[in-house]
Design an enzyme around this catalytic site. Structure first.
Site: not given
Ligand code: PGA
Length: 271
Positions: A173, A101
């Site tokens: 992401e 992440h």
């Molecule tokens: P968010 O986070 O939905 O708050 O943007 C996504 C993540 O960090 O996996």
């Protein structure tokens, strides 16, 4: 033809700060989903809740969701203060682990190389890895997105067997779209068309690394400011197999409408 359920991974991060609140949140989720036409909930949504590790053994297994862990180490046991291993998470009943992440990269120095080690360790267990990739704001502004994603994937998938691909989930992401990365200013999700482009890029990079006939077995999900207003747009793209949801998963009030939207789209239109 019956499609796979959407994978929804709720990443609670370091929240909430008491077990009581964590239990309250899971109860609200359970009750909220009870109000859907729950009969086919699990054929529409595979819901994974990733609480802080200290709560894992306290949150009861539930008919609507299973547990995941937010981070695991690349060794099975040993002198790694503060870490937990895939085997430990598996032993507590977890089904997935999130690895790489962007917060782990930013605050704990994780690199594509350590993520590769974590992926290898995960694949020795029954846990399914959710591997995160994504470019920063600066990289996107400099038009380096393609280069960054390609390089991340090439390093993370180094010496990963083709046979493991069906077990692996890739979460795209974009770092700039993650709500926590925006110093509390309002974050905005990526555009569904752009996300579709990245999903196609991910498949192309994997096809170059492996064989093109196996890449459809890798599930690609999207994360970054997902909410009940934008979730349908991503689903309609067809290539996005689910979502990694942070901030919005901490409030039943925000999370349930997202689940309901996915559930409706899946159950009614069979995307
Ligand atoms: P968010 O986070 O939905 O708050 O943007 C996504 C993540 O960090 O996996």
């Amino acid at each position: 033809m019956k499609k796979d359920p959407s994978l929804v991974v709720a990443n609670w991060k370091m929240n909430p700060i008491t077990l009581k609140e964590a239990e309250r949140l899971t109860r609200s989720l359970h009750q909220g989903i009870d109000n859907f036409k729950k009969k086919d909930f699990s054929s529409s949504i595979e819901l994974i809740v990733c609480p802080p590790s200290v709560y894992l053994s306290q949150i009861p297994q539930n008919k609507y969701f299973e547990l995941g862990v937010q981070n695991t180490h690349w060794e099975t046991r040993g002198p790694f203060t503060g870490e937990i291993s895939c085997k430990m998470a598996e032993d507590l009943g977890c089904k997935y682990t999130i690895i790489g992440h962007s917060e782990r990269r930013k605050y704990f120095g994780e690199t594509d190389e350590t993520i590769n080690l974590k992926l290898k360790e995960t694949l020795k267990t029954q846990l399914r890895p959710v591997v995160c990739v994504g470019e920063s704001k600066e990289e996107r502004e400099k038009n380096q997105t393609t280069k960054v994603i390609k390089s991340q994937l090439e390093k993370i998938f180094e010496k990963i067997s083709v046979l493991s691909l069906p077990k692996i989930v890739i979460a795209y992401e974009p770092v700039w779209a993650i709500s926590s990365m925006n110093n509390n200013s309002k974050s905005v999700a990526d555009d569904p068309n752009d996300v579709m482009g990245i999903a196609i890029l991910i498949k192309k990079v994997l096809a170059d690394l492996y064989r093109s006939d196996v890449i459809d077995k890798v599930r690609i999900i999207y994360g970054g400011s997902v909410n009940d207003k934008n979730v349908q747009g991503f689903l309609e793209m067809g290539v996005i197999g689910g979502f990694l949801i942070g901030g919005a998963s901490l409030s039943a009030f925000e999370f349930l409408p997202i689940l309901r939207k996915i559930y409706q789209v899946k159950a009614e239109s069979k995307i």
